[in-house]
Motif scaffolding. Structure first.
Motif, PDB file in Angstrom:
ATOM      1  N   LEU A 157     -19.422 -38.506 117.291  1.00 10.84           N
ATOM      2  CA  LEU A 157     -17.784 -37.716 117.387  1.00 10.84           C
ATOM      3  C   LEU A 157     -18.157 -37.118 115.379  1.00 10.84           C
ATOM      4  O   LEU A 157     -18.514 -38.499 114.719  1.00 10.84           O
ATOM      5  N   ALA A 158     -18.611 -36.537 115.375  1.00  7.90           N
ATOM      6  CA  ALA A 158     -19.000 -35.766 113.822  1.00  7.90           C
ATOM      7  C   ALA A 158     -17.265 -35.552 112.985  1.00  7.90           C
ATOM      8  O   ALA A 158     -16.979 -34.179 113.092  1.00  7.90           O
ATOM      9  N   SER A 159     -17.033 -36.111 112.226  1.00  8.65           N
ATOM     10  CA  SER A 159     -15.938 -36.329 111.396  1.00  8.65           C
ATOM     11  C   SER A 159     -16.657 -34.934 110.020  1.00  8.65           C
ATOM     12  O   SER A 159     -17.817 -35.135 109.751  1.00  8.65           O
ATOM     13  N   PRO A 160     -15.589 -34.415 110.350  1.00  9.53           N
ATOM     14  CA  PRO A 160     -16.117 -33.488 109.060  1.00  9.53           C
ATOM     15  C   PRO A 160     -15.820 -34.131 107.609  1.00  9.53           C
ATOM     16  O   PRO A 160     -16.239 -33.442 106.268  1.00  9.53           O
ATOM     17  N   LEU A 161     -15.371 -35.812 107.809  1.00 15.17           N
ATOM     18  CA  LEU A 161     -15.746 -36.868 106.304  1.00 15.17           C
ATOM     19  C   LEU A 161     -17.092 -36.934 105.734  1.00 15.17           C
ATOM     20  O   LEU A 161     -17.627 -37.459 106.858  1.00 15.17           O
ATOM     21  N   ALA A 162     -17.417 -36.678 104.595  1.00 18.54           N
ATOM     22  CA  ALA A 162     -18.846 -37.414 104.495  1.00 18.54           C
ATOM     23  C   ALA A 162     -18.642 -38.595 104.430  1.00 18.54           C
ATOM     24  O   ALA A 162     -20.102 -39.384 104.951  1.00 18.54           O
ATOM     25  N   ASP A 163     -17.854 -40.021 104.452  1.00 16.83           N
ATOM     26  CA  ASP A 163     -18.158 -40.550 104.462  1.00 16.83           C
ATOM     27  C   ASP A 163     -17.175 -41.681 105.317  1.00 16.83           C
ATOM     28  O   ASP A 163     -15.481 -42.079 104.495  1.00 16.83           O
ATOM     29  N   PRO A 164     -16.392 -41.110 106.277  1.00 14.69           N
ATOM     30  CA  PRO A 164     -15.259 -41.747 107.230  1.00 14.69           C
ATOM     31  C   PRO A 164     -14.835 -43.318 106.986  1.00 14.69           C
ATOM     32  O   PRO A 164     -14.061 -44.000 107.564  1.00 14.69           O
ATOM     33  N   ARG A 165     -16.105 -44.220 107.090  1.00 12.14           N
ATOM     34  CA  ARG A 165     -15.556 -45.247 106.718  1.00 12.14           C
ATOM     35  C   ARG A 165     -15.381 -46.569 107.352  1.00 12.14           C
ATOM     36  O   ARG A 165     -14.662 -47.103 107.920  1.00 12.14           O
ATOM     37  N   ASP A 166     -15.465 -45.911 109.365  1.00 10.07           N
ATOM     38  CA  ASP A 166     -14.166 -46.454 110.246  1.00 10.07           C
ATOM     39  C   ASP A 166     -12.966 -46.668 109.658  1.00 10.07           C
ATOM     40  O   ASP A 166     -12.530 -47.714 110.521  1.00 10.07           O
ATOM     41  N   PHE A 167     -12.501 -45.356 109.303  1.00 15.44           N
ATOM     42  CA  PHE A 167     -10.673 -45.801 109.838  1.00 15.44           C
ATOM     43  C   PHE A 167     -10.226 -45.732 111.075  1.00 15.44           C
ATOM     44  O   PHE A 167     -10.556 -45.688 112.361  1.00 15.44           O
ATOM     45  N   ASP A 168      -8.718 -46.695 110.528  1.00 14.47           N
ATOM     46  CA  ASP A 168      -8.537 -46.744 112.311  1.00 14.47           C
ATOM     47  C   ASP A 168      -6.527 -46.928 111.319  1.00 14.47           C
ATOM     48  O   ASP A 168      -6.282 -47.304 111.398  1.00 14.47           O
ATOM     49  N   GLN A 208     -18.183 -29.144 124.398  1.00 18.25           N
ATOM     50  CA  GLN A 208     -18.664 -28.032 123.400  1.00 18.25           C
ATOM     51  C   GLN A 208     -18.294 -28.003 122.367  1.00 18.25           C
ATOM     52  O   GLN A 208     -18.103 -28.254 121.254  1.00 18.25           O
ATOM     53  N   ASP A 209     -17.037 -28.216 122.733  1.00 17.77           N
ATOM     54  CA  ASP A 209     -15.617 -28.105 121.215  1.00 17.77           C
ATOM     55  C   ASP A 209     -16.319 -29.520 119.909  1.00 17.77           C
ATOM     56  O   ASP A 209     -16.301 -29.009 119.247  1.00 17.77           O
ATOM     57  N   ILE A 210     -17.334 -30.231 121.025  1.00 11.42           N
ATOM     58  CA  ILE A 210     -17.247 -31.243 119.926  1.00 11.42           C
ATOM     59  C   ILE A 210     -18.957 -31.739 119.586  1.00 11.42           C
ATOM     60  O   ILE A 210     -19.406 -32.477 119.491  1.00 11.42           O
ATOM     61  N   GLY A 211     -19.572 -30.416 119.734  1.00 14.05           N
ATOM     62  CA  GLY A 211     -20.962 -30.698 120.156  1.00 14.05           C
ATOM     63  C   GLY A 211     -21.989 -31.297 121.198  1.00 14.05           C
ATOM     64  O   GLY A 211     -22.752 -31.285 120.499  1.00 14.05           O
ATOM     65  N   GLY A 212     -21.132 -30.948 122.251  1.00 11.13           N
ATOM     66  CA  GLY A 212     -22.187 -31.069 123.225  1.00 11.13           C
ATOM     67  C   GLY A 212     -22.108 -29.678 124.447  1.00 11.13           C
ATOM     68  O   GLY A 212     -21.588 -29.507 124.058  1.00 11.13           O
ATOM     69  N   ASP A 213     -22.244 -30.297 126.002  1.00  8.39           N
ATOM     70  CA  ASP A 213     -22.853 -29.160 126.284  1.00  8.39           C
ATOM     71  C   ASP A 213     -22.272 -30.112 127.858  1.00  8.39           C
ATOM     72  O   ASP A 213     -22.185 -28.866 128.866  1.00  8.39           O
TER      73      ASP A 213
END
Length: 353
Positions: A114-125, A330-335
């Protein structure tokens, strides 16, 4: 075998698409684990029901729901046909308030694929505990006069009981996770309710010496959730602050469409309700492209509440495995379609000892 009675309210729009496939996922998981089963009872309440009957749910709807172990809700709202204040207060908020669902719990985590808009999300939870019964969303207030002298007053109501309940739950949850709790405040600008909240946060901290407790002003906290989300574990917040932060959590994940929520009754007197954060999206209803992952993750939270932790973990693992494999709407980049994604999640559920 444990058999759970689940009230199902698909509601409006894409709720009618993502709820049925989520029921399929739950039934498939039950077959894999073979020690629990679900009996679903569907209720047709929502905007269509309102247009036919003049009300969002049966007059004795709350009494009917009391008979169940949990409530699985899809989505509420169709603003082109029914004003939001009618649909929400006639169904969603009515259930929350009548059943004393005083806490709203919403997670946000980094998902592989899943493409986070963050450049470096670092596995946040992150897990956000939101007070769900009062605060800035209280009904106290009103409007008087007209014209230039018109006045609107909205009163924020903070009680010790509700604030302490949310804060204590936050401490308990942090103690079960990484041991870090952050309180969202704004006591440098809101001079009565927020210092009151801060005082209770400090008092309750004495009961949890092993939890690292800090507080952040809401504006800084929102910025830090974007710049360094990996540093947070559990966040506890008032009704408004929690609402805003959890939508932000969905955004940094890459889509609010996959975010789940739990409305918890903490005293055991009424069933709790589980719903995705996304809306009813009537503009895409019927196209088969709605993202079911938020609803499926919501079902995982319901399983945790019922004590079926291993089954819930298997579903969350299957969700992440599905997105990592590139099988997405498609909302998260798939088909892939709604049904295809749900079937893939089913296929990836594995029994856990």
């Amino acid at each position: 075998m444990r058999n759970y009675k689940i009230a199902v309210i698909p509601g409006d729009g894409i709720g009618k698409e993502v709820v049925p496939v989520t029921m399929d996922v739950l039934n498939h998981a039950a077959e894999c684990f073979q020690d629990a089963a679900f009996t679903f009872t569907e209720f047709p309440w929502g905007c269509d029901y309102y247009l036919e009957h003049g009300k969002m749910m049966d007059d004795d709807g709350i009494e009917q729901l009391e008979e169940f172990d949990a409530i699985l809700l899809g989505a509420v709202g169709d603003p082109e046909r029914v004003p939001d204040h009618i649909s929400l207060w006639g169904l969603l908020i009515k259930i929350r308030r009548s059943m004393e669902q005083s806490l709203n719990i919403r997670p946000a985590k980094f998902f592989k694929g899943l493409a986070s808009p963050l450049a470096d999300p670092r596995d946040f939870d992150i897990m956000v505990v939101r007070e769900n019964s009062e605060g800035e969303y209280s009904e106290a207030g009103g409007r008087i006069h007209r014209g230039q002298d018109e006045l609107a007053i909205q009163n924020a109501v903070f009680t010790r009981k509700a604030s302490e309940r949310a804060i204590r739950y936050g401490y308990q949850l942090a103690g079960e996770r990484k041991g870090k709790l952050t309180s969202a405040t704004k006591s440098n600008g809101i001079v009565h309710s927020m210092p009151f909240w801060d005082e209770i946060f400090k008092e309750v901290s004495q009961e949890f010496p092993n939890v690292e407790a800090t507080q952040q002003h809401i504006d800084a906290l929102a910025a830090f959730m974007v710049s360094k989300p990996h540093e947070f574990d559990v966040i506890v917040a008032s009704n408004l602050f929690g609402d805003i932060l959890t939508d932000l959590g969905g955004a940094i994940m890459g889509s609010i469409g996959i975010a789940p929520a739990a409305n918890l009754n903490t005293n055991g007197d009424h069933p709790s309700m589980f719903e995705p954060v996304h809306g009813s999206a009537p503009d895409i209803y019927g196209q088969g492209i709605a993202n079911p992952l938020g609803q499926i993750w919501t079902a995982k939270m319901m399983l945790d509440h019922l004590g079926e932790f291993k089954m819930g973990e298997s579903i969350l693992d299957a969700i992440e495995s599905t997105t990592a494999a590139g099988i997405k709407t498609q909302d998260i980049g798939g088909d892939s379609s709604t049904v295809e994604v749900a079937r893939e999640v089913c296929d990836r559920i594995k029994f856990k000892e």
